[in-house]
Design an enzyme around this catalytic site. Structure first.
Site, PDB file in Angstrom:
ATOM      1  N   ASP A 148       0.984  -1.332  -0.048  1.00 62.52           N
ATOM      2  CA  ASP A 148      -0.110  -0.091  -0.060  1.00 62.52           C
ATOM      3  C   ASP A 148       1.078   1.342   0.017  1.00 62.52           C
ATOM      4  O   ASP A 148       2.098   1.007   0.243  1.00 62.52           O
ATOM      5  CB  ASP A 148      -0.946   0.004   1.255  1.00 62.52           C
ATOM      6  CG  ASP A 148      -2.101   1.184   0.800  1.00 62.52           C
ATOM      7  OD1 ASP A 148      -2.109   1.767   0.132  1.00 62.52           O
ATOM      8  OD2 ASP A 148      -2.934   0.926   1.767  1.00 62.52           O
TER       9      ASP A 148
HETATM   10  C1  BGC Z   1      -4.883   3.379   0.234  1.00 67.86           C
HETATM   11  C2  BGC Z   1      -4.839   2.385  -1.082  1.00 67.86           C
HETATM   12  C3  BGC Z   1      -5.126   3.398  -2.382  1.00 67.86           C
HETATM   13  C4  BGC Z   1      -3.596   3.868  -2.198  1.00 67.86           C
HETATM   14  C5  BGC Z   1      -3.194   4.700  -3.584  1.00 67.86           C
HETATM   15  C6  BGC Z   1      -3.576   4.256   0.164  1.00 67.86           C
HETATM   16  O1  BGC Z   1      -3.666   5.406   0.970  1.00 67.86           O
HETATM   17  O2  BGC Z   1      -4.950   2.716   1.660  1.00 67.86           O
HETATM   18  O3  BGC Z   1      -6.099   1.784  -0.791  1.00 67.86           O
HETATM   19  O4  BGC Z   1      -4.938   2.184  -3.222  1.00 67.86           O
HETATM   20  O5  BGC Z   1      -3.674   4.610  -1.303  1.00 67.86           O
HETATM   21  O6  BGC Z   1      -4.015   5.701  -3.933  1.00 67.86           O
END
Ligand code: BGC
Length: 783
Positions: free
Chosen positions: A286
């Site tokens: 993530d």
């Molecule tokens: C989130 C993810 C997301 C990623 C990219 C993160 O803060 O937890 O779910 O896909 O950002 O935007």
């Protein structure tokens, strides 16, 4: 003729000609040479470039909130507003992959370079919880097909969705993105969504792997959880999705499990995901997740997103020091390249930037009606029979299509309930609409700006309604419809007061409107425009009907009107328990966890070190409520219809288990309207050696649209894995000998038919590895 043609081609493509002259032409090229030859031709720096991503340029996050990114990566974006990319290595024919959120629609900037003559809006589909509440995997696949086409046509290779964590507690800030408190639902919905999206030749990223069930200090939350709860509750859904649908990628989560960041856990990412489940794609972190890049590489976290210069440096040093072997680095690189080969970018797909938004809006509207849940319907309040509606509640006029953060979608419009009812031919009071619209505009102008655009905005208090106004409206209109709205999103969990519970103003609004309208013998309908579970017990006796509309996407107002009017008969059922009170939730005392002393300065996106112990063990959601006999307001699996269904001819294929049992039941529409019924199969298993929940969902099916009098025979297959629970002592899934009760229900408590079969001796269904164990045993709830 032939040589002339070749010459012309060479003149038109000078780069091709020069490449042929140079020794570089002999270099292996991705797609033309075996992947292993491409990997062998890569320098260490190139390999590291590939596994450390780039391209994070999301608006609304102030500088300094997140780690710095490499200024060299600040190059023109292919898809403006996409969440990230991989580095290209042109000399080996390796292109850049583009990754974009999110679970309810493509999340990109609608306007590029301040030029509004050309827009890039995407369809906001209903949120994950609504889709799951349809209990209809073919519907979810259908949505995925339409949605995936937008992914493809906007030039994106991998969609960062679906979100499929377990809704462990009603206050989870991202619950709306997720499917259920039950892993069978979460896993099957995710599998169908992945299949739908990937049928377009683009990829998905099932997220957040795993046990990411709260937003509290989300990047530093250490989750202590037993191996059994991990296996049965928090991993099960991912296991189903991986085995059934082979998502191109998996996104590891921010949290730690028993002391190790998931992105640094070889147990999780290699032993379980690849070796046990057979995952063939690649794993990405993530965004900015985890701490130790070397450990991430070694764990089999193939790609670090969105990538930082610090990570690049650490990995290169790690390779030099021998902390990372070349074989490990090559594995990660190979996993990424294998997926890249399937991508539209690699294949040179000419995307249009013009998906068919009109057609997709229809899919969004249709899907929204399938997942709405009718919680109450008395006095024949619904479907609406009269045409004059008095519409109350801020969100009736300012409908919430979806949650905030990366789960949000930049859509061109949202149909309000006011507009939806007008579109369906209802007469609404224009002066009430004007009052609400100007009140909402004035309140929005007053409210403080959120610290980050990314976070959920502060709610607006309900507009006060005086007695005379209500008297007048009750006189003129035939029915009152009140909408209650809630919004949440990543970076924060919800609160109990005034969020899980209704605010005093909302309670007053419901009470006063009900009094005025019931005084005139007119009905009141409440619409819940929410992304997560709320308290209903204190007020549900007042209105005549309650429709749970969830966050229904950009066509929300039209979809709600379709259900209120009876154009669509509601058929959704709850995939999460609605408790009587928050304190009834088994983990309410320990959720979301506690902060530890010290640590980095507070920042909603990064957070301080914190920990939580999953002391509820396997007793999550209905597994708890039904086992410990705690009465919920609306139980798991609950939902009404405008018609009635009868269950008959229940049959088990055998009275003893020999590897497989089939259950059949006939469902008949006994009412006056066409409708669909969600049928659930629960099993109560013998508990000699292991604790067992009172029952667990082991199968579900939805009938087709049955006309009055029409019937459909539904079949459920039960195999030995469905009977097994996880025995931590032997690391084995075991089906215990004894009597198994099979229950066919319209909900987890409304059991219509049941029968039993016997298993004469224990079956060791599957032995797995000893992984993810807590250092010390966890004191868990048991019976
Ligand atoms: C989130 C993810 C997301 C990623 C990219 C993160 O803060 O937890 O779910 O896909 O950002 O935007």
């Amino acid at each position: 003729m032939k040589p002339i043609k070749v010459l012309c081609l060479a003149l038109l493509m000078p780069s091709l000609l020069s490449a042929q002259k140079k020794p570089a032409a002999t270099l292996p090229q991705l797609g033309k040479s075996p992947v292993k030859d491409v990997v062998a031709a890569m320098t260490v720096e190139e390999k590291v470039k590939l596994i450390v991503g780039m391209g994070f340029n999301i608006e609304g996050i102030p500088p300094g909130m997140l780690p710095p990114i490499d200024p060299a990566d600040n190059i023109a974006e292919k898809v403006v507003g996409a969440a990230g990319r991989s580095h290209a290595i042109p000399r080996l024919g390796i292109p850049t992959l583009t990754l974009s959120d999110g679970p309810a629609g493509v999340r990109i900037n609608p306007i590029r370079h301040k030029d509004s003559t050309r827009t890039y809006y995407a369809t906001a589909f209903p949120v994950g919880t609504l889709l799951a509440s349809s209990w209809d995997t073919s519907l979810v696949r259908h949505v995925g097909i339409a949605f995936g086409h937008e992914v493809l046509e906007y030039g994106i290779d991998i969609l960062l969705a679906p979100g499929m964590n377990i809704q462990r507690n009603p206050l989870g800030g991202r619950n709306f993105e997720y499917y259920s408190e039950d892993p069978l639902i979460a896993g099957n919905m995710a599998a169908s969504f992945v299949k739908g999206i990937q049928s377009n030749g683009v990829g998905t990223s099932i997220k957040h792997f795993a046990a990411n069930n709260a937003e509290f200090n989300r990047m530093n939350l250490n989750t202590f959880v037993s191996e059994r709860a991990m296996r049965e509750i928090y991993l099960k859904g991912f296991e189903i999705a991986v085995k059934k649908a082979q998502p191109w990628t998996v996104m590891s989560s921010y949290n730690l499990i028993n002391g190790t960041y998931t992105s640094e856990s070889k147990d999780l990412l290699t032993t379980v995901l690849r070796n046990e489940w057979g995952f063939k794609g690649y794993v990405m972190t993530d965004w900015f997740g985890g701490k130790n890049a070397v450990a991430q590489v070694n764990a089999g976290n193939d790609q670090l997103m969105p990538g930082t210069p610090m990570q690049t440096k650490a990995i290169i040093e790690g390779v030099k020091d021998g902390k990372i072997t070349m074989a490990q680095l090559d594995k990660n690189v190979t996993n990424i390249l294998n997926i890249m080969l399937k991508s539209p970018t690699f294949k040179g797909y000419k995307y249009s930037d013009k998906p068919d938004l009109k057609a997709d809006a229809k899919v969004s509207r249709m899907a929204a009606t399938e997942g709405m849940v009718l919680l109450k319907n008395e006095s024949h309040a619904l479907p609406l029979t009269s045409k004059t509606v008095a519409l109350f509640g801020n969100t009736s006029y300012d409908l919430i299509a979806g949650g905030t953060g990366s789960g949000d979608v930049n859509k061109a419009y949202v149909i309000s309930l006011n507009q939806g009812l007008v579109n369906s031919g209802y007469r609404l009071d224009p002066s009430l609409a004007d009052n609400y619209k100007s009140y909402i505009a004035a309140e929005k102008a007053k409210r403080p700006k959120p610290k980050m655009m990314f976070l959920a905005p502060a709610p607006i208090a309900e507009m006060p309604l005086d007695e005379n106004l209500l008297k007048e409206k009750a006189e003129k209109a035939d029915v009152a419809v009140i909408t209650i709205g809630r919004i949440a999103g990543e970076g924060g969990d919800r609160k109990e007061a005034d969020d899980f519970t209704l605010t005093a103003a909302e309670q007053t609004m419901i009470a006063d409107i009900t009094k005025a309208f019931h005084g005139k013998e007119k009905n009141v309908v409440v619409v819940l425009n929410i992304g997560g579970v709320v308290e209903t017990a204190s007020w549900r006796d007042k209105p005549d009907a309650i429709l749970l509309a969830w966050h229904p996407g950009l066509e929300g107002g039209n979809a709600i009107a379709d259900v209120l009017s009876g154009k669509v008969n509601p058929s959704g059922k709850l995939t999460a328990t609605f408790p009587m009170a928050y304190s009834d939730v088994p983990n309410s005392k320990t959720f979301p966890g506690k902060e530890l002393p010290g640590g980095e300065s507070a920042n909603p996106l990064m957070g301080r070190p914190a920990e939580v112990t999953y002391d509820d063990g396997i007793y999550v959601g209905y597994r708890y409520f039904n086992t410990f006999d705690v009465k919920p307001a609306y139980e798991f699996g609950y939902g009404l219809s405008y018609t009635d269904f009868g269950y008959s001819k229940f049959k088990l294929s055998s009275a003893s288990f020999n590897g497989k049992i089939t259950a059949t039941v006939l469902v008949t529409n006994k009412g006056k309207r066409a409708g669909k019924e969600v049928v659930q199969l629960y099993i109560s298993a013998p508990a000699k050696m292991l604790n067992k929940p009172e029952s667990e969902l082991k199968g579900f099916a939805k009938t087709r649209l049955l006309k009055p009098g029409e019937a459909q025979l539904l079949t459920f297959n039960i195999n030995s894995a469905d009977l097994a629970s996880f025995d931590t002592a032997t690391e084995t899934w075991i089906a215990e000998s004894g009597d198994y009760k099979v229950k066919i229900g319209a909900s987890s408590k409304d059991i219509k038919e049941s029968g039993k079969f016997n298993l004469n001796k224990n079956i060791n269904v599957l032995k797995v590895h000893k992984v993810l164990a807590p250092a010390a045993p966890i004191t868990e709830l048991t019976q």
